[in-house]
Design an enzyme around this catalytic site. Sequence first.
Site, short mmCIF file in Angstrom:
data_model
loop_
_atom_site.label_atom_id
_atom_site.label_comp_id
_atom_site.label_asym_id
_atom_site.label_seq_id
_atom_site.Cartn_x
_atom_site.Cartn_y
_atom_site.Cartn_z
N LYS A 65 0.82 -1.23 0.00
CA LYS A 65 0.00 0.00 0.00
C LYS A 65 0.85 1.28 0.00
O LYS A 65 0.37 2.34 -0.39
CB LYS A 65 -0.93 0.01 1.22
N ASN A 86 -4.87 2.10 -1.46
CA ASN A 86 -5.39 0.73 -1.58
C ASN A 86 -6.32 0.58 -2.78
O ASN A 86 -6.87 -0.49 -3.00
CB ASN A 86 -6.10 0.28 -0.29
N ASP A 105 -9.59 2.37 2.72
CA ASP A 105 -9.49 1.69 4.03
C ASP A 105 -9.97 2.61 5.16
O ASP A 105 -10.62 2.16 6.11
CB ASP A 105 -8.04 1.30 4.35
N GLY A 128 1.25 -2.65 14.61
CA GLY A 128 1.74 -2.64 13.22
C GLY A 128 1.83 -1.23 12.68
O GLY A 128 1.05 -0.35 13.06
N LEU A 208 -8.21 -6.22 11.92
CA LEU A 208 -8.47 -5.92 10.51
C LEU A 208 -8.57 -7.20 9.69
O LEU A 208 -9.13 -7.21 8.59
CB LEU A 208 -7.34 -5.03 9.96
N GLY A 231 -12.47 -7.83 10.58
CA GLY A 231 -12.37 -6.85 9.49
C GLY A 231 -13.34 -7.07 8.34
O GLY A 231 -13.20 -6.40 7.31
P1 NAP Z 1 1.58 -4.13 5.69
O1 NAP Z 1 1.70 -2.84 4.96
O2 NAP Z 1 2.34 -5.30 5.24
O3 NAP Z 1 1.87 -3.78 7.23
C1 NAP Z 1 1.67 -4.63 8.26
C2 NAP Z 1 2.53 -4.22 9.45
O4 NAP Z 1 2.41 -5.29 10.36
C3 NAP Z 1 4.00 -4.10 9.14
O5 NAP Z 1 4.33 -2.79 8.77
C4 NAP Z 1 4.65 -4.54 10.43
O6 NAP Z 1 4.78 -3.44 11.33
C5 NAP Z 1 3.64 -5.50 11.03
N1 NAP Z 1 4.05 -6.90 10.78
C6 NAP Z 1 4.20 -7.52 9.60
N2 NAP Z 1 4.58 -8.81 9.78
C7 NAP Z 1 4.68 -8.98 11.13
C8 NAP Z 1 5.04 -10.07 11.95
N3 NAP Z 1 5.38 -11.25 11.44
N4 NAP Z 1 5.05 -9.88 13.30
C9 NAP Z 1 4.70 -8.67 13.84
N5 NAP Z 1 4.35 -7.61 13.08
C10 NAP Z 1 4.33 -7.76 11.76
O7 NAP Z 1 0.07 -4.65 5.69
P2 NAP Z 1 -1.25 -3.77 5.67
O8 NAP Z 1 -1.64 -3.54 4.28
O9 NAP Z 1 -1.04 -2.62 6.60
O10 NAP Z 1 -2.32 -4.82 6.26
C11 NAP Z 1 -2.23 -5.31 7.59
C12 NAP Z 1 -3.34 -6.33 7.83
O11 NAP Z 1 -4.61 -5.69 7.78
C13 NAP Z 1 -3.40 -7.45 6.79
O12 NAP Z 1 -3.73 -8.64 7.43
C14 NAP Z 1 -4.51 -7.01 5.86
O13 NAP Z 1 -5.13 -8.10 5.20
C15 NAP Z 1 -5.46 -6.36 6.86
N6 NAP Z 1 -6.33 -5.36 6.23
C16 NAP Z 1 -7.67 -5.60 6.23
C17 NAP Z 1 -8.51 -4.66 5.68
C18 NAP Z 1 -9.99 -4.90 5.69
O14 NAP Z 1 -10.70 -4.29 4.88
N7 NAP Z 1 -10.50 -5.71 6.58
C19 NAP Z 1 -8.00 -3.48 5.13
C20 NAP Z 1 -6.65 -3.27 5.18
C21 NAP Z 1 -5.81 -4.22 5.73
P3 NAP Z 1 6.11 -3.29 12.23
O15 NAP Z 1 7.25 -3.56 11.28
O16 NAP Z 1 6.05 -1.90 12.69
O17 NAP Z 1 6.05 -4.29 13.34
#
Ligand code: NAP
Length: 248
Positions: A65, A86, A105, A128, A208, A231
């Site tokens: 994103k 997104n 989002d 996160g 989420l 979510g």
């Molecule tokens: P992202 O950009 O990959 O960011 C996720 C963050 O989570 C990372 O920056 C990291 O933060 C942390 N993280 C990643 N892997 C990790 C691990 N193994 N252990 C601990 N922390 C970890 O992902 P995103 O797009 O923000 O999405 C995050 C989640 O929200 C996903 O599961 C996505 O499917 C969900 N989501 C759902 C919706 C919905 O409509 N329901 C919308 C958006 C996102 P740090 O490095 O700071 O720890």
Amino acid sequence: MRTFGLIGYPLTHSLSKQYFDNKFKLDKITDAEYFLFPLKNIDQFPDLLRNNPNLAGLNITTPYKESIIKYIDEIDREAKLIGAVNTIKIKHNSNGLKLTGFNTDAYGFEKSLKPLLNPEINKALILGSGGASNAIKFVLKKLGISFIVVSREPLKIHQLDYKGVSSSIIAEHKLIINATPIGMYPNTDEYPDIQYGWLTPNHILFDLIYNPSETMFLKFGKEQGVKTVNGLNMLYLQAEKSWKIWKK
Ligand code: NAP
């Protein structure tokens, strides 16, 4: 035929294709199709555009994103403030393609969160620091809810690492939002590393993640009498908002 789709990696958890296939059927939209485009690296994005000349819109999910922004020609004001995109609208003109980036989002999160709020909820923990976390921060600022971001590698002020989430921090922050992919299908036995025993029935846990519908994060919360939400509603709301942008 207009092609829409989702890019991210992995995409095995995603319900977006089912959502749009179902919508196109129900609304009798016969000139649109929706595909999942798992990209192992965001560098593959220009090839995806070349190989799919009918692309009219894309959704972007974890982990792209923020990194998608460098490929976009124009960015909507709110997405710019959030720092994450997104949804992309793709226009075809004589000079080639024009890509405009949006963030839906924030809209989906705000609409899902609002019915749960009460005056006691004035501080939040966001787990996160990725793209979704940026959208959440934007909404919480708008709603006047202060927050701390919990990150594996806290760099900035207003960030903590997981070890820093003490009992007093948990007691003070009644809303805890999982904006990490921890616990998402297929890694359903994983969960964010916080002390669930410190939660009270006055807390709200918002995950989420929607697949599975109850992550370990939500299950452990429920065991403490906490109000929990996944979510799924957010997914539907942000998807509908994407569709409104694409069909304009
Ligand atoms: P992202 O950009 O990959 O960011 C996720 C963050 O989570 C990372 O920056 C990291 O933060 C942390 N993280 C990643 N892997 C990790 C691990 N193994 N252990 C601990 N922390 C970890 O992902 P995103 O797009 O923000 O999405 C995050 C989640 O929200 C996903 O599961 C996505 O499917 C969900 N989501 C759902 C919706 C919905 O409509 N329901 C919308 C958006 C996102 P740090 O490095 O700071 O720890």
